[in-house]
Design a protein around this motif. Structure first.
Motif, mmCIF file in Angstrom:
data_model
loop_
_atom_site.group_PDB
_atom_site.id
_atom_site.type_symbol
_atom_site.label_atom_id
_atom_site.label_comp_id
_atom_site.label_asym_id
_atom_site.label_seq_id
_atom_site.Cartn_x
_atom_site.Cartn_y
_atom_site.Cartn_z
ATOM 1 N N ASP A 26 0.805 -1.197 0.000
ATOM 2 C CA ASP A 26 0.000 0.000 0.000
ATOM 3 C C ASP A 26 0.847 1.259 0.000
ATOM 4 O O ASP A 26 0.379 2.339 0.284
ATOM 5 C CB ASP A 26 -0.944 0.034 1.210
ATOM 6 N N THR A 28 1.710 3.789 -1.736
ATOM 7 C CA THR A 28 1.345 4.490 -2.958
ATOM 8 C C THR A 28 2.080 5.799 -3.113
ATOM 9 O O THR A 28 2.049 6.405 -4.178
ATOM 10 C CB THR A 28 -0.155 4.801 -2.964
ATOM 11 N N ARG A 35 -5.187 8.105 1.049
ATOM 12 C CA ARG A 35 -5.159 6.653 0.986
ATOM 13 C C ARG A 35 -6.531 6.091 1.329
ATOM 14 O O ARG A 35 -7.280 6.649 2.121
ATOM 15 C CB ARG A 35 -4.121 6.098 1.976
ATOM 16 N N THR A 275 -5.827 2.293 -6.303
ATOM 17 C CA THR A 275 -4.617 2.333 -5.480
ATOM 18 C C THR A 275 -3.384 1.853 -6.231
ATOM 19 O O THR A 275 -2.328 2.484 -6.179
ATOM 20 C CB THR A 275 -4.818 1.486 -4.210
ATOM 21 N N LYS A 279 0.072 3.858 -7.397
ATOM 22 C CA LYS A 279 1.425 3.374 -7.117
ATOM 23 C C LYS A 279 2.234 3.259 -8.414
ATOM 24 O O LYS A 279 3.431 3.568 -8.446
ATOM 25 C CB LYS A 279 1.354 2.024 -6.419
ATOM 26 N N SER A 306 -7.809 7.614 -3.466
ATOM 27 C CA SER A 306 -7.460 6.299 -4.019
ATOM 28 C C SER A 306 -8.230 5.207 -3.301
ATOM 29 O O SER A 306 -8.391 5.249 -2.076
ATOM 30 C CB SER A 306 -5.951 6.036 -3.912
ATOM 31 N N ASP A 308 -8.996 0.800 -3.311
ATOM 32 C CA ASP A 308 -8.430 -0.487 -3.712
ATOM 33 C C ASP A 308 -9.043 -1.005 -5.011
ATOM 34 O O ASP A 308 -10.269 -1.021 -5.183
ATOM 35 C CB ASP A 308 -8.633 -1.529 -2.611
#
Length: 337
Positions: A26, A28, A35, A275, A279, A306, A308
């Motif tokens: 995670d 990112t 987040r 996410t 990244k 962001s 998932d």
């Protein structure tokens, strides 16, 4: 490289996301307020164990009637369908998963897709008693091969928005002979969505609603797209009290390449990304380097949301969590630092 529709081919998109961006870290590069604020990646099955009533005869989205007599070995061919089956309390009967089923309870299941294509051989080797597919599942030859082997296979229309949540859950529940559990799960899901929406700040006027652009980005593949009316995100953004900036700017199709001109016309106050996509471009610092992003209000404020990849556009039992994450980030006090 062919870029798929998110609304109509969520399985394809998430497969690209999962195979194109490496692991599931995670990190990112986004600030804390940008987040996704979700709990552990788990589904929450109904408390009461379902009691299947079979046989069940249901309609398939491709016009067929399918009789289901045995659900002891279920193979869902998309992450969203797998999520529904597990949440109905039938996870113990699932014997395989698509690569987009990222939640914890499905972690050890064998994967029956290659990139985003279904492997008929892999499916059949698991001796399924019923296979659940989306209208975007393919290739057609693989679906036909599974059916030709005598396996009951039901196709569902791909989810495109919040209006599909109830329909999808109830359709899967009917297929598996647990309509009462389906009704219970839809009621729970709608109650939770309603609670999230009840706490969304109400703007003084419509013009004060935040404008949010959905960007589909994959730095590893040099893919940079701006979502339009049919991206699949409009319903989610509107449920959060926001305006889909791409749709509002006149983009009627699913996606268009990101350009400075398109972003200037959309003029988003915030940007929504997956996410792993965030990244892949180096976090917020990398995202604002994409031509045109830094010049938007969102880019200047570094207001990035962001969520998932494995759950964002599923429109299933965890939609309330997705919506809550979006709301928390979108209405956080002050811009991201």
């Amino acid at each position: 490289m062919r870029i798929p529709r998110l609304a109509g081919a969520l399985t394809v998109v998430l497969a690209l996301a999962l195979t194109g961006c490496g692991g599931s870290q995670d990190d990112t590069g986004a600030p804390a307020t940008a987040r996704a604020k979700t709990a552990a990646d788990r589904v929450e099955p109904l408390a009461k164990a379902p009691q299947p009533r079979l046989p069940a005869t249901v309609g398939s989205a491709d016009g067929r009637k399918v009789e289901i007599t045995d659900i002891s070995r279920i193979v869902p061919l998309s992450g969203s369908l797998n999520e529904i089956v597990f949440t109905l309390g039938l996870g113990g009967k699932v014997v395989a998963k698509d690569i987009t089923a990222t939640f914890e309870q499905a972690e050890k299941l064998p994967v029956v897709t290659r990139a985003h294509d279904v492997s008929a051989e892999s499916v059949l080797s698991l001796r399924p008693t019923v296979v659940l597919a989306d209208s975007t599942s393919g290739p057609v030859e693989a679906i036909d091969q599974i059916r030709d082997a005598g396996i009951p296979l039901v196709v569902y229309e791909a989810a495109k928005g919040l209006d599909d949540v109830d329909k999808r859950i109830e359709a899967v529940a009917r297929t598996l002979g647990v309509p009462d559990s389906g009704a219970e799960l839809t009621a729970r899901t709608q109650e939770r969505i309603g609670k999230v929406q009840a706490d969304i700040p109400a703007p003084a006027k419509d013009a004060d609603k935040p404008r949010v652009a959905f960007l589909y980005v994959r730095g590893s593949a040099s893919v940079y797209l701006l979502g339009g009316r049919d991206s699949g995100a409009s319903s989610l953004l509107e449920a959060a009290g926001a305006v889909d900036a791409g749709k509002a700017s006149g983009l009627k199709k699913d996606f268009t390449p990101i350009t400075s001109e398109a972003l200037a016309k959309a003029a988003p106050d915030a940007v929504l990304v997956m996410t792993k996509g965030l990244k892949s471009v180096g976090g917020v610092d990398g995202l604002v380097k994409i031509p045109g992003v830094a010049e938007t209000p969102a880019g200047m404020d570094r207001r990035i949301v962001s969520i998932d990849d494995g759950v964002m556009l599923n429109y299933g039992p965890r939609t309330d969590q997705v919506l809550q994450s979006l709301v928390d980030q979108l209405y956080a006090k002050g811009p991201a630092k």
